[in-house]
Design an enzyme around this catalytic site. Structure first.
Site, PDB file in Angstrom:
ATOM      1  N   LYS A  30       0.830  -1.211   0.000  1.00 46.85           N
ATOM      2  CA  LYS A  30       0.000   0.000   0.000  1.00 46.85           C
ATOM      3  C   LYS A  30       0.864   1.261   0.000  1.00 46.85           C
ATOM      4  O   LYS A  30       0.617   2.210  -0.745  1.00 46.85           O
ATOM      5  CB  LYS A  30      -0.908   0.009   1.222  1.00 46.85           C
ATOM      6  N   ASN A  31       1.886   1.275   0.850  1.00 45.81           N
ATOM      7  CA  ASN A  31       2.712   2.477   0.978  1.00 45.81           C
ATOM      8  C   ASN A  31       3.666   2.669  -0.190  1.00 45.81           C
ATOM      9  O   ASN A  31       4.403   3.657  -0.235  1.00 45.81           O
ATOM     10  CB  ASN A  31       3.488   2.448   2.289  1.00 45.81           C
ATOM     11  N   CYS A 124      -8.103  21.262   6.754  1.00 46.93           N
ATOM     12  CA  CYS A 124      -7.830  22.164   7.863  1.00 46.93           C
ATOM     13  C   CYS A 124      -6.700  23.141   7.527  1.00 46.93           C
ATOM     14  O   CYS A 124      -5.923  22.922   6.612  1.00 46.93           O
ATOM     15  CB  CYS A 124      -7.472  21.376   9.118  1.00 46.93           C
ATOM     16  N   ARG A 129       2.914  20.895  11.715  1.00 45.20           N
ATOM     17  CA  ARG A 129       2.686  19.484  11.459  1.00 45.20           C
ATOM     18  C   ARG A 129       3.720  18.993  10.453  1.00 45.20           C
ATOM     19  O   ARG A 129       4.401  19.789   9.822  1.00 45.20           O
ATOM     20  CB  ARG A 129       1.251  19.262  10.934  1.00 45.20           C
ATOM     21  N   ASP A 315       3.879   0.889  12.196  1.00 44.71           N
ATOM     22  CA  ASP A 315       2.669   0.280  11.633  1.00 44.71           C
ATOM     23  C   ASP A 315       2.483  -1.168  12.088  1.00 44.71           C
ATOM     24  O   ASP A 315       1.372  -1.699  12.019  1.00 44.71           O
ATOM     25  CB  ASP A 315       2.713   0.325  10.101  1.00 44.71           C
ATOM     26  N   ARG A 407      -8.557   0.304   3.541  1.00 45.80           N
ATOM     27  CA  ARG A 407      -7.516   1.170   2.997  1.00 45.80           C
ATOM     28  C   ARG A 407      -6.204   0.438   2.776  1.00 45.80           C
ATOM     29  O   ARG A 407      -5.396   0.858   1.948  1.00 45.80           O
ATOM     30  CB  ARG A 407      -7.283   2.365   3.923  1.00 45.80           C
TER      31      ARG A 407
END
Length: 426
Positions: A30-31, A124, A129, A315, A407
């Site tokens: 996935k990554n 947002c 961050r 993870d 996901r």
């Protein structure tokens, strides 16, 4: 485009206590597939990516590509992307919100068109961050970035130029965005303190096939020599190391045995010692097979400390925690990557696990039995941890919020059923 297998389901129902045994093939990462798909934006022509997992995040990435004017087509586990025409450089808010890692398109669109407009995932205002690392780096490369109302308006009026960039932390996303922006920039780019994850190596390998000149991927220093343009290429996505770790945990928690095919031992070498400390027998066969056999008398590992690659992956921590909650002894988990990575602990406690959390430290005291309960997944790996624990628990567990699991796992239900799990989606 195909859709992820679990997309129509509302909950998982799991009957625990079944010993798992058999063989499974590990899906593509996935990554890795997400930055690879974004990288095809840079390629003038057609690219074909093989070993692509059926995930909702991959579907979302393809919708973004289609919005940009690329043409995506999936045939089983291969996705072809024709990026000859790029007709749009704005990504709508609703598409950005579908995938949390959609910010990886920033560097690719800038590298191809020199300008783009997209929102921060979630819409947002940007504060202190990790995305600040992306913005600081791109500004050093000549990109003018305005932040307002949750959107990024990015322009490189004189073109993107190479730069010397030192990251304060080895951010995977920032490293990927810098690489994507740099491959067609004017001059050379050097990234110091770059992320070293296998997914970075995979992205560089694909881009090099397309004509990029990237060296040092997988080390702390990556050098990119800018080229005028890229063409298309074929590439096979690396195996998903976190999925491999998940299935190893599922086998171990049920005291079963499992042979994983299409798995890379080197990619999960930081996780293997934890299984060995527990008393599992774990072996490799050839280049891509891992075998685990878990006895009934497993013991808890003493301490798990997450770290950036090549350290223990954050993870994998939730699934290892679920496993440790069933082992004799006490395990201390120290989370160094994310502030809020123990949200699954409260749900595991509903099954009977004994877990105390203090900021970034969790102490897990193993228990002999867990009992089924109604659970809610609040994030991808936390959801996988709940599935892992429910496979051990006596009775029936139900898990809602499984869109999070969609996901990252391609047919998790079908794969677990293949090796003996009592699990279904309803």
């Amino acid at each position: 485009m195909g859709v992820a297998v679990l997309s129509g389901a509302q909950r998982l129902v799991i009957g625990g206590g079944k010993r798992l045994s058999g063989e499974l093939e590990v899906q593509g990462a996935k990554n890795s597939i997400l930055p690879l798909l974004s990288g095809t934006v840079l390629c003038r022509g057609e690219s074909v990516l093989h070993n692509c997992p059926h995930l909702t995040d991959a579907d979302a990435a393809c919708r973004i590509l289609n919005c940009l004017g690329c043409k995506c087509k999936r045939e089983q586990n291969s996705i072809s992307i024709n990026s000859e025409q790029l007709v749009n450089t704005d990504v709508p808010l609703e598409l950005m919100r579908e995938m949390r890692s959609s910010i990886v398109f920033l560097g690719a669109i800038l590298g191809r068109a020199g300008h783009c407009r997209l929102s921060f995932p979630g819409g947002c205002e940007l504060g202190p961050r990790p995305i600040d690392l992306h913005i600081l780096a791109l500004r050093k490369m000549g990109v003018d970035i305005k932040e307002e109302h949750g959107y990024l308006d990015c322009n490189a009026p004189k073109g993107i130029r190479g730069a010397h960039i030192s990251l304060s932390i080895p951010s995977v996303g920032a490293t990927e965005n810098i690489i994507l922006a740099a491959v067609t920039a004017k001059g050379n780019t050097e990234i110091n303190n770059a992320a070293r994850e296998p997914e970075i190596v995979d992205l560089a390998a694909f881009l090099n096939k397309c004509g990029a000149k990237i060296t040092g991927a997988g080390t702390g220093t990556i050098i990119i020599e800018g080229v005028p343009k890229l063409g298309g290429a074929q590439h096979s996505v690396i195996p998903d190391r976190i999925v491999a770790a998940t299935y190893l945990c599922c086998a171990a928690i049920t005291r079963g045995e499992l042979l994983l095919k299409n798995a890379d031992f080197n990619h999960i070498s930081a996780v293997i010692p934890a299984f060995e400390q527990m008393g599992c027998s774990i072996y490799t066969y050839g280049k891509d097979r891992i075998y685990i056999n878990a006895s009934k008398n497993l013991r808890a590992p003493h301490k798990i400390i997450t770290s950036v690659h090549p350290g223990f992956p954050t993870d994998a921590q939730p699934m290892i925690m679920a496993l440790a909650s069933t082992l004799k002894g006490t395990t201390v988990f120290v989370e160094t990557i994310f502030d809020n990575r123990f949200r699954h602990a409260q749900e595991l406690s509903r099954l009977g696990a004994k877990i105390s959390v203090d900021n970034r430290v969790a102490v897990v005291e193993g228990v002999e039995r867990l009992t089924g309960a109604d659970l809610e997944a609040t994030d991808l790996r936390g959801g996988a941890a709940l599935v892992t624990a429910a496979l051990f628990a006596e009775g029936t567990s139900t898990i809602t919020g499984i869109s999070h699991i969609d996901r990252g796992y391609d047919d998790l239900v079908g794969n677990l059923r293949k090796i003996g799990a009592d699990i279904e989606n309803k």
